[in-house]
Structures are given as structure tokens and as C-alpha cells.
Design a protein around this motif. Structure first.
Motif, PDB file in Angstrom:
ATOM      1  N   VAL A 304       0.842  -1.198   0.000  1.00 42.26           N
ATOM      2  CA  VAL A 304       0.000   0.000   0.000  1.00 42.26           C
ATOM      3  C   VAL A 304       0.879   1.249   0.000  1.00 42.26           C
ATOM      4  N   ALA A 305       1.929   1.237   0.825  1.00 43.61           N
ATOM      5  CA  ALA A 305       2.807   2.404   0.943  1.00 43.61           C
ATOM      6  C   ALA A 305       3.527   2.709  -0.362  1.00 43.61           C
ATOM      7  N   VAL A 306       4.015   1.691  -1.058  1.00 43.15           N
ATOM      8  CA  VAL A 306       4.779   1.940  -2.288  1.00 43.15           C
ATOM      9  C   VAL A 306       3.897   2.522  -3.382  1.00 43.15           C
ATOM     10  N   ARG A 307       2.614   2.174  -3.380  1.00 38.89           N
ATOM     11  CA  ARG A 307       1.692   2.732  -4.369  1.00 38.89           C
ATOM     12  C   ARG A 307       1.306   4.162  -4.020  1.00 38.89           C
ATOM     13  N   LEU A 308       1.061   4.407  -2.751  1.00 35.91           N
ATOM     14  CA  LEU A 308       0.720   5.769  -2.338  1.00 35.91           C
ATOM     15  C   LEU A 308       1.911   6.718  -2.481  1.00 35.91           C
ATOM     16  N   ALA A 309       3.118   6.194  -2.258  1.00 41.45           N
ATOM     17  CA  ALA A 309       4.324   7.019  -2.355  1.00 41.45           C
ATOM     18  C   ALA A 309       4.788   7.212  -3.792  1.00 41.45           C
ATOM     19  N   ARG A 310       4.187   6.488  -4.732  1.00 38.03           N
ATOM     20  CA  ARG A 310       4.579   6.553  -6.142  1.00 38.03           C
ATOM     21  C   ARG A 310       6.069   6.275  -6.295  1.00 38.03           C
ATOM     22  N   ALA A 311       6.514   5.238  -5.618  1.00 40.43           N
ATOM     23  CA  ALA A 311       7.926   4.873  -5.616  1.00 40.43           C
ATOM     24  C   ALA A 311       8.105   3.517  -6.295  1.00 40.43           C
ATOM     25  N   GLU A 312       9.367   3.200  -6.566  1.00 38.91           N
ATOM     26  CA  GLU A 312       9.687   1.921  -7.191  1.00 38.91           C
ATOM     27  C   GLU A 312       9.804   0.804  -6.174  1.00 38.91           C
ATOM     28  N   ILE A 313      10.307   1.117  -4.995  1.00 45.27           N
ATOM     29  CA  ILE A 313      10.467   0.118  -3.939  1.00 45.27           C
ATOM     30  C   ILE A 313       9.802   0.635  -2.665  1.00 45.27           C
ATOM     31  N   PRO A 314       9.300  -0.260  -1.825  1.00 50.69           N
ATOM     32  CA  PRO A 314       8.683   0.205  -0.571  1.00 50.69           C
ATOM     33  C   PRO A 314       9.730   0.724   0.394  1.00 50.69           C
TER      34      PRO A 314
END
Length: 369
Positions: A304-314
Motif C-alpha cells: 500500500v505504501a509503495v503505491r501511495l508514495a509513487r515509488a519503485e520500492i517500498p
């Protein structure tokens, strides 16, 4: 919220951007050390921390003495009556702190294992670590007064930690063949989980009825009845883990790019992976010792965090904060909406099961492209 450290002229780990927003980075220099900050992830961390604090206040206020978040703040700042202080500081505050810290530990642990093993399914739940920690704790709960008295003398936290570490060691010994294959590791982890669960079931069949009842409630995952004795080990472990995460932030970003890239940039992949993985195991084991194996938080929070952060890795920090929101949010839900006495592990298992199905579908689609 998660920082990638870079010093001097050494190569900088660059995340592979999926769109324009993900490619944005801000450079912050402190002396000779330069940090790369993802503004969106930093903002997300602030929001998650604020949400966790609000839920924390709501959790404390949901008790035999109903209190608003403002009342909770007033009491925590020293403005409460004697009765209010007893309710908050002796009963509710330990439960709220354990919820926050257990959620953070599980979320950060999941992010660390997913990044180092480069597999979204590689979490403490799926690798058998939480089951191993549970087995150590159940031995103490069920047979701490008889043949396992030596283990009971060490304490529930140490027993869970030993169980998690021994399970992780056995898993690596069975998986290692000139390196770690993430797919093989997950398969061995699933087998270890099944084996540990069978061992726990055997222990429950040999224990007394009252011991079985205590162990069953703990196995589901619950923060109700948490005391200050469970808070301090979590505080110590999370504090040390934060230092290790900060020190290895840059290395984690590089490791996520693959072994060849890591070696070319001078990262000691095996050493970093070992330190980070042990940190993840300790975080998960101590969380399990405090609240039981709260299911799927380690899997769900980083994704969930990696999608909300718009990042490649959590990121470990944002994943930890998301874990805190999930656990304390589930705990508030159990107190206010769901039937009384329902453990928070039931809520996270229900949500996490659906999330696992969604994640498996995504992985299958990517593999078929």
C-alpha cells in the motif's frame, strides 16, 4: 520520508521512474553528505504519522471512560484527574503504544525483506518467520511451567526471537545454493510456515485447557490487555532498527536494482542483505512476542505504501507508518464497530487475504507480458 544517502562523487542509486511524478527528487546537502528525498513520499509519511496519531488518540479514548481526542491530549499533558490518569496511563496508553509499535515493526520488516529479496511476497508471514516466532512463544505459554521452564525464564520476547531466528536460519540453509533464489526462498518459507503451524497444533493438543485458550487468543493476534512490559522491548528494537535502516538507505536502493548493479557500485550485497534481513527478522519476532502473529500487515503495509508514495520500492519508514495505521485502525474498528472482544488479527487477516489475491493476480499478469 525515506532517504537515500549519497556522499561525494560516488554513484547515486537512481530509481527507475514509472512516470513524471515518480522521477521527481529533491537533493538536500548536510556538509559533505547529500540526501535524495522523494517529496511525495516525505509528504505521505507526514500524513500517515498524523493519521496514526489521530487513531492513537481515538483508541485511548475508546474505553470504559469515553474520552474525546482533545480529552486524551489534555490527560497526556498532565491535566487529568486521578481516575482519568489511572484509565489512560495504566490501561489504555500501553495498548495504544503496542498497536503503533507492532504495526510499525511489521510494516518495516515487510519492506526490508521485500526489497532485499526483490519479491513482493517475501515477508515474515510468507517466509515462516512469524510462525517460528509463534512456535517459540506458544512453547512458553503452554509448557513454561514444566519442561520448557528454562525458556520461560528467558521470557516470552526472547522465546519468540529465538523461534524466529532459528526458523530464518533453517530456511536459509535449505535455500542457499551459491546464493539466494527469491522464488525458492518463498517456496521454502511456505513449507516452513506449514511445518511450524503443525508444530503449534501439536503443542496445543498436549497442553491444558486454560493454556490452550490463552494460546489461541494470542495466535490470532491481539493487542488487548497489553502492558508496559510489552512496550519497552518494542521501543528498544524499533529504535535500533531505525538507525540500521537510515545507515543502509542508499544500499537498499542499490540492492533493489540487482546483484550485478550492486557489485558494480561497490555495495557488499551479501553483508548488507544479511544485516538488513536479520533486522527484519528481529522486528517481526519482537512484534509477534508482544501481540501475536497479526496476519498480513508485513505483506500489506509495504504494498500500500509503495503505491501511495509513487515509488519503485517500498520504503521501510513509510511502510512502518502504514503498518501502524493498519494495526491501530483495526484495533479501533474492533472496539467500535465489530463485535466486542474480536482480536485485531481477524480484521487484518480478512483485509490481507483479499490483498494477497490481488497481488498474486498482478504478479501473474506481469509474468505473462
Amino acid at each position: 520520508m525515506d532517504l537515500t544517502k549519497h556522499s561525494g562523487d560516488e554513484p547515486l542509486a537512481v530509481e527507475r521512474p514509472l512516470d513524471g511524478e515518480r522521477a521527481r527528487r529533491t537533493f538536500v546537502r548536510a556538509g559533505s553528505v547529500q540526501f535524495v528525498v522523494n517529496p511525495w513520499a516525505a509528504g505521505l509519511g507526514v500524513v500517515l504519522a498524523a493519521v496514526a496519531l489521530v487513531l492513537f488518540a481515538v483508541s485511548i479514548g475508546t474505553s470504559s471512560l469515553p474520552m474525546t481526542p482533545i480529552d486524551v491530549g489534555r490527560i497526556l499533558l498532565g491535566g487529568g484527574t486521578k481516575f482519568e490518569n489511572v484509565v489512560v496511563f495504566d490501561s489504555q496508553l500501553p495498548i495504544g503504544l503496542v498497536s503503533l509499535l507492532v504495526g510499525f515493526a511489521l510494516g518495516a520488516s515487510g519492506a526490508l525483506t521485500q526489497v532485499t529479496l526483490r519479491n513482493p511476497l517475501a515477508t515474515a508471514d510468507m517466509l515462516g518467520i512469524t510462525s517460528g516466532a509463534s512456535a517459540g512463544a506458544v512453547v512458553v505459554i503452554t509448557f513454561g511451567a514444566t519442561w520448557a521452564s528454562w525458556l520461560a525464564d528467558l521470557g516470552l520476547t526472547v522465546a519468540a526471537l529465538l523461534g524466529g531466528l532459528l526458523t530464518a536460519l533453517a530456511m536459509f540453509l535449505m535455500t542457499w545454493r551459491r546464493g539466494i533464489d527469491p522464488i525458492r526462498l518463498v517456496l521454502v518459507g511456505v513449507a516452513m510456515t506449514a511445518g511450524m503451524q503443525a508444530f503449534i497444533a501439536y503443542l496445543l493438543t498436549r497442553a491444558e485447557v486454560n493454556q490452550v485458550q490463552q494460546a489461541q487468543l494470542w495466535i490470532v493476534g491481539s493487542v488487548s490487555g497489553a502492558t508496559w512490559s510489552k512496550v519497552w522491548p518494542l521501543v528498544a528494537v524499533v529504535a535500533v532498527a531505525l538507525v540500521i535502516i537510515a545507515a543502509n538507505a542508499r544500499n537498499l536502493a542499490i540492492i533493489s536494482l540487482g546483484d550485478e548493479v550492486s557489485r558494480s557500485l561497490g555495495v557488499r550485497t551479501s553483508a548488507v542483505t544479511g544485516v538488513v534481513f536479520v533486522t527484519a527478522v528481529v522486528l517481526a519476532a519482537v512484534a509477534v512476542s508482544a501481540a501475536g502473529p497479526i496476519a498480513f500487515v508485513a505483506l500489506l503495509a509495504p504494498q500500500v505504501a509503495v503505491r501511495l508514495a509513487r515509488a519503485e520500492i517500498p520504503g521501510a519508514i513509510t511502510s512502518g507508518l502504514m503498518g501502524s495505521v493498519l494495526v491501530i485502525g483495526g484495533e479501533v474498528l474492533c472496539r467500535t464497530v465489530l463485535p466486542a472482544g474480536l482480536p485485531v488479527g481477524v480484521v487484518t487477516a480478512g483485509v490481507g487475504g483479499l490483498a494477497l489475491i490481488y497481488l498474486m493476480v498482478q504478479i501473474t499478469r506481469k509474468a505473462s507480458v
